[in-house]
Scaffold this active site. Structure first.
Site, PDB file in Angstrom:
ATOM      1  N   LYS A   1       2.867  53.776   5.833  1.00  0.00           N
ATOM      2  CA  LYS A   1       2.902  52.464   6.476  1.00  0.00           C
ATOM      3  C   LYS A   1       2.337  51.447   5.505  1.00  0.00           C
ATOM      4  O   LYS A   1       1.134  51.366   5.301  1.00  0.00           O
ATOM      5  CB  LYS A   1       2.067  52.476   7.758  1.00  0.00           C
ATOM      6  CG  LYS A   1       2.361  51.279   8.632  1.00  0.00           C
ATOM      7  CD  LYS A   1       1.306  50.987   9.649  1.00  0.00           C
ATOM      8  CE  LYS A   1       0.331  49.937   9.201  1.00  0.00           C
ATOM      9  NZ  LYS A   1       0.858  48.670   8.712  1.00  0.00           N
TER      10      LYS A   1
ATOM     11  N   GLU B   1     -17.787  40.073   2.641  1.00  0.00           N
ATOM     12  CA  GLU B   1     -16.650  40.078   1.726  1.00  0.00           C
ATOM     13  C   GLU B   1     -15.728  38.901   2.057  1.00  0.00           C
ATOM     14  O   GLU B   1     -15.362  38.696   3.210  1.00  0.00           O
ATOM     15  CB  GLU B   1     -15.881  41.398   1.862  1.00  0.00           C
ATOM     16  CG  GLU B   1     -14.892  41.570   0.752  1.00  0.00           C
ATOM     17  CD  GLU B   1     -14.086  42.868   0.854  1.00  0.00           C
ATOM     18  OE1 GLU B   1     -13.663  43.355  -0.200  1.00  0.00           O
ATOM     19  OE2 GLU B   1     -13.882  43.362   1.978  1.00  0.00           O
TER      20      GLU B   1
ATOM     21  N   GLU C   1     -10.985  54.030   1.771  1.00  0.00           N
ATOM     22  CA  GLU C   1     -11.505  53.137   0.726  1.00  0.00           C
ATOM     23  C   GLU C   1     -11.504  51.712   1.254  1.00  0.00           C
ATOM     24  O   GLU C   1     -10.471  51.225   1.707  1.00  0.00           O
ATOM     25  CB  GLU C   1     -10.664  53.263  -0.538  1.00  0.00           C
ATOM     26  CG  GLU C   1     -10.770  54.682  -1.099  1.00  0.00           C
ATOM     27  CD  GLU C   1      -9.984  54.889  -2.363  1.00  0.00           C
ATOM     28  OE1 GLU C   1     -10.071  54.012  -3.235  1.00  0.00           O
ATOM     29  OE2 GLU C   1      -9.282  55.901  -2.460  1.00  0.00           O
TER      30      GLU C   1
ATOM     31  N   CYS D   1     -10.214  44.459  -4.453  1.00  0.00           N
ATOM     32  CA  CYS D   1     -11.458  44.940  -3.838  1.00  0.00           C
ATOM     33  C   CYS D   1     -12.543  45.050  -4.905  1.00  0.00           C
ATOM     34  O   CYS D   1     -13.727  45.007  -4.602  1.00  0.00           O
ATOM     35  CB  CYS D   1     -11.264  46.245  -3.094  1.00  0.00           C
ATOM     36  SG  CYS D   1     -10.233  47.391  -3.967  1.00  0.00           S
TER      37      CYS D   1
END
Ligand SMILES: Cc1cc2nc3c(=O)[nH]c(=O)nc-3n(C[C@H](O)[C@H](O)[C@H](O)COP(=O)(O)OP(=O)(O)OC[C@H]3O[C@@H](n4cnc5c(N)ncnc54)[C@H](O)[C@@H]3O)c2cc1C
Length: 1009
Positions: free
Chosen positions: A677, A888, A758, A792
């Site tokens: 996906k 973040e 992750e 990231c």
């Protein structure tokens, strides 16, 4: 012996005779420099430390710091006996009276620098130039400086060049030509210019942009030089800038205003394999232009840099790998230049008596008067050769760098390397006393003999990587090379791919379940973030029924796939890698449209996807065969691995091909069946991966492609009893939900679900008080703003020691203001749009939070008005507890945190929920070791950007709230997708046991294939 060779030898001998009358003091002078050279030539390891120490010394502020570094570089790391030879009592003194030895060392290094740097400023240098005038030696002056990281710095540089030119012209007004012949070819005032000093944003992939910025800065300088009767030379720097420099030179000197001006020159580097083609092209251009120009022929100053850079990137190495080949090519180009003397004035930049004598002899052979070309040598080097050439009646010009010690360090280190190089002429002659005959030998002849008569072709390219297949066990693993966008053919390929993609916008992609293409009533559209009214493609959207079908198909296909040999599965990945390679530009272009990736980043994403396929295939070959656990008589015990079952892969949009392909390939090669996906924002790229695997021959049901909402089908499948493994990369919020949900066991579930998770980061880089700021600023800007800060791994907190803070801020803000923001369809763009409207709004909200919490230090103004462009933003005065320092943001927003010392810096860096990447800029070996040991990050980077992990080289992934500790692209990654199993057999029969048990055996496969 040919008559030319005997003429060369004769001239060479004559030069040596003259040289020996006044021997070179460089290698024999007693003192610090001489000791440094001697010891460096004896001990490579110590040479490295010495040069590193010399590099950092000028940036140290106090004697205490000097002493600390001295201890760290030498006493702690080395045999201090060897060192005391060099430093004499320095080290011992340092321990007792730091205030005394600090200044002494600094004085010694600055004296050494003064040997190669002609002065701090134009006044200083004039003293030298006057002295040289009496010796009949001319000059070209070069401005040393820090690496230019911003347009403010570039403008200051341009102004300094102009000042220098004016000053030199004023002070040398009455000077006349030393030879008094053909003086119109050789103006007295000669200035050498480096283009990288005049524009901070030169991108090898966009020479047109560089020229558009450089030409307006150069024109006033050229105009003034012309008025003053001066000469301007374009120096040549690294290979990445070569084509731009050549294009700029030809463009500007074809302009009406400069078309008939003969006092412009450029450098040709003979160590480059393509230098002959470039020189021929220049000569042709010059003939068409119809006005003389000049070429300084050199071997080249960046040999070490070019070889390591090409090796790192897997590129064809642009330079010759044998010194003799550079020497031979220098001679070939010398002949080419002299044969075209009617249009080009030659300057031979060499300290090598053989290269010099060859030029003299060949000019003589063609009957060219010695006043019509010149020899150029560097300030502080080969003094006796200069003197000999003057005595022989040749024209000599000295290259005189001017500047402060700190910015001059990289120049000084280049000179030290040159003087201590095993291959260098000066060392051979003046230090090793190599016999004359050897020094004057024909390089072509020597090469021919050493290669059985085969000369390296000037046009041949050398790939320094091996040609062994990348995936075979035993051969060293080689990554897919990144595309070198400095090459015009690659720029054109990317442009063509973008044109082609533009025509294919609006394509429709179905779901793929069990090999069937499925359309649904719901259609999802993917838009171009640079231009949100442009639809990149439409994708069928799956609901719960399609998710159910996909899980059933994957489950049904599993039995056969798990029994397919690992070798067959590895080959599937290798075929996929080949297709990715074939479609590389097309896919990179698609990424530009679908997620707004700049060229090189998009290319890097495809390269990484290729690497994942080849690396995991290789790893599976290492892990696939059952392996003996212990060798004991009478019993065989083998450990091997089974796949886990049905894998659900949920991928993000920021590395739309690489991360998706990495997780899918790892799952497939280990024998799991897969439902992939992709992210909704990068669904078209996801569909391309399905296409690629189908072409590679994946069986129906083994890989299924499902597009849909994470909150609907993602959630349904995570909780599904028939899903055994979830590989997820994405946000913390979703990651934690998956972790928790997967922990619940459902009725009929076979396996404990494995989650490979992750998530994000709040990555910090620390700038130490002795950091090389040229590097720290460029790398911080790239890490924070490259691909809009949407990696990231991106830098989000820059932690700066207070001693450095103000200088860092000044340069950082200037650099941020110079970064190119725009539509990434254009080459050379650093900051494009963020991925969609939701991201755009969220980041703007964070910027508002930042404005209320901290000080807005910089925000770009002129970003494109349409599209999701966020201006690069920097906050200063940020405290660790503020939201912008903890949460973040995933956009081009950087927080700068000022700290007292390294203790506080590490505490702040580690003081978040995350531990993904982290970095440190420093030249203190002790501090570097400390940060290596203490920084809480899955990937710690020292003196380089904190983004850009390479498969196999930098296994990637974090811990704490950044992830479960798995390392994508690492040797143990595949184990996450596998269940270990041990099969033990008693092989004795009535005490009779086989003598030997093999370490590996065939796979346990049934039915046997
Ligand atoms: C006045 C002047 C201006 C210069 N301007 C520039 C400039 O603008 N740009 C620039 O790049 N260089 C420039 N140089 C060249 C550079 O700085 C070195 O001084 C020069 O390359 C040394 O060559 P040489 O002939 O004096 O010495 P040699 O000892 O004969 O040659 C050394 C050179 O050989 C080459 N070499 C070393 N090892 C190998 C190997 N294994 N395989 C192949 N080649 C090898 C390297 O180029 C090295 O510098 C300039 C030099 C001078 C004298």
């Amino acid at each position: 012996m040919t008559s030319l060779q005997s003429e060369i030898e004769q001239r060479g001998r004559r030069i040596f005779e003259l040289v020996d009358k006044h021997p070179e003091s460089l290698f024999s002078k007693a003192g610090f420099y001489q000791r440094l050279l001697t010891i460096s030539m004896r001990d490579e390891q110590l040479k490295l430390q010495l040069f590193r120490f010399v590099d950092v010394l000028p940036s140290l502020r106090t004697s205490g710091e000097v002493v600390e570094h001295l201890q760290e570089y030498f006493v702690e790391a080395h045999d201090s006996r060897k060192l005391s030879e060099f430093l004499g009592a320095g080290i011992r003194l340092a321990r007792i009276v730091p205030w005394l030895s600090g200044p002494i060392l600094r004085w010694n290094v600055s004296e050494m620098a003064r040997q190669f740097i002609a002065g701090r400023n134009s006044n200083d240098v004039l003293r030298i130039l006057r002295k040289r005038r009496t010796q009949k030696i001319g000059f070209t002056v070069d401005l040393l400086g820090e690496a230019v990281v911003s347009e403010t710095e570039a403008d200051e540089y341009a102004a300094r060049y102009l000042d220098l030119l004016e000053g030199l012209a004023r002070e040398t007004r009455n000077w006349t030509d030393p030879l008094g012949k053909n003086s119109e070819l050789f103006p007295v005032v000669n200035v050498s210019v480096k283009i990288s000093a005049l524009y901070s944003q030169i991108s090898p992939e966009d020479p047109a942009d560089a020229i558009a910025h450089l030409a307006p800065k150069l024109r006033p300088l050229l105009r003034r030089a012309r008025e003053l009767g001066a000469f301007i030379n374009f120096d040549m720097e690294s290979y990445a800038h070569k084509n731009t420099t050549l294009e700029l030179f030809k463009t500007i000197f074809t302009e009406e205003e400069f078309k008939d001006w003969p006092h412009a020159g450029i450098v040709t580097q003979a160590y480059l394999r393509d230098s002959e083609a470039d020189l021929r092209d220049l000569i042709e251009w010059g003939r068409a232009r119809g006005t003389r120009f000049a070429v300084r022929l050199v071997k080249g100053a960046y040999w070490d840099y070019e070889t390591s850079k090409s090796r790192q990137n897997g590129w064809d190495c642009p330079v010759y790998l044998q010194k003799l080949a550079s020497d031979a090519n220098f001679e070939a180009l010398t002949r080419l230049l002299l044969e075209n003397e009617s249009i080009v004035t030659s300057a031979f930049g060499s300290h090598n008596v053989r290269s010099i004598a060859h030029a003299q002899a060949f000019a003589e052979k063609l009957g060219i008067d010695r006043s019509r070309f010149e020899f150029q040598l560097l300030y502080g080097m080969a003094g006796p050769i200069k003197r000999a050439l003057v005595d022989m009646g040749y024209r000599v010009r000295e290259y005189c760098p001017v500047g402060e010690l700190l910015p001059g360090m990289s120049y000084l280190v280049r000179r030290l390397l040159e003087n201590t190089s095993n291959e260098g002429f000066l060392r051979a002659k003046f230090s090793e006393n190599v016999p004359l005959e050897d020094l004057l030998r024909d390089p072509c002849e020597t090469l021919r003999r050493s290669r059985n008569g085969v000369l390296p072709s000037v046009n041949a390219t050398t790939n320094m990587t091996t040609t062994t297949p990348r995936t075979q066990v035993g051969a060293p693993y080689e990554n897919a090379p990144l595309t070198n966008f400095a090459l015009p053919e690659n720029q054109e390929k990317m442009r063509a791919a973008l044109r082609k993609q533009r025509k294919q916008l609006g394509r429709k992609v179905p779901l793929t379940i069990n090999g069937e293409k499925i359309w649904t009533d719901e259609i999802f559209s993917s838009v171009n973030p640079s231009q949100p009214d442009q639809i990149v493609g439409y994708a069928a959207e799956a609901g719960i029924p399609e998710a159910e079908r996909a899980v059933a198909a994957a489950r049904a296909a599993f039995e056969k796939w798990r029994r397919t040999s690992f070798e067959e599965r590895c080959q599937l990945l290798e075929r996929a890698a080949q297709i990715l390679e074939r479609r590389r530009f097309e896919l990179a272009a698609l990424e530009v449209f679908e997620v707004g990736k700049p060229w090189a980043q998009a290319d890097g994403d495809i390269a990484e996807a290729i690497d994942f396929c080849t690396f995991y295939a290789r790893q599976m070959r290492l892990k696939g065969r059952p392996r003996l656990t212990q060798n004991v008589p009478g019993e065989e015990s083998y450990q091997h691995y089974w796949p886990r079952g049905v894998a659900l892969v949920i991928a993000p949009w920021n590395f739309p091909m690489a991360i998706l392909c990495g997780m899918v390939s790892a799952a497939l090669v280990t024998g799991n069946t897969v439902i992939m996906k992709p992210s909704e924002q990068s669904v078209i790229i996801g569909a391309m991966l399905m296409e690629i695997y189908e072409e590679a021959g994946v069986a129906p049901g083994v890989l299924n492609f499902l597009n849909g909402k994470g909150s609907v089908i993602g959630a349904h499948m995570v909780d599904h009893k028939d899903v055994d493994l979830i590989a997820f990369t994405g946000s913390r919020e979703v990651g934690l939900w998956i972790w928790e949900t997967a922990g619940k066991t459902r009725e009929g579930q076979r396996e404990l679900k494995r989650v490979i998770c992750e998530m994000g980061g709040k990555n910090a880089m620390i700038v130490d008080s002795d950091a090389d700021l040229d590097e720290a600023i460029v790398d911080s800007i790239y890490s924070a703003f490259g691909f809009q800060g949407q990696k990231c791994s991106a830098l989000s907190r820059l932690i700066v020691l207070e001693e450095n803070h103000d200088r860092v801020m000044e340069r950082l803000l200037g650099a941020a203001a110079s970064v190119r923001v725009g539509n990434p369809e254009e080459p050379g763009i650093v900051v494009g749009p963020v991925v969609d409207e939701a991201a755009y709004r969220r980041i703007l909200d964070y910027i508002d939070v930042g404005k209320s919490e901290a000080t807005l230090a910089y925000q770009a103004k002129d970003v494109p008005p349409h599209g999701y462009f966020i201006p690069p933003t920097i906050f200063a005065g940020v405290r660790p507890n503020m939201r912008i320092a903890r949460e973040e943001i995933f956009g081009p927003v950087l927080s700068v945190i000022k700290v007292r010392d390294l203790d506080e810096a590490i505490e702040v860096a580690n003081g978040t929920d995350y531990a993904l990447t982290g970095g440190f800029f420093s030249r203190s070996p002790a501090n570097i070791e400390r940060v290596k040991a203490q920084l809480e990050a899955g990937n710690v980077y020292i003196n380089r950007p904190c983004t850009g992990a390479i498969v196999g080289r930098h296994p990637f992934g974090g811990f704490k709230m950044s992830g479960g500790g798995t390392k994508a692209g690492g040797e143990d990654y595949l184990l996450n997708f596998l269940i270990p199993r041990v099969v033990t057999e008693n092989v004795t029969r009535h005490g009779l046991a086989p003598d030997k048990t093999p370490e590996y055996r065939d796979e346990f496969l049934w039915p046997k294939q």
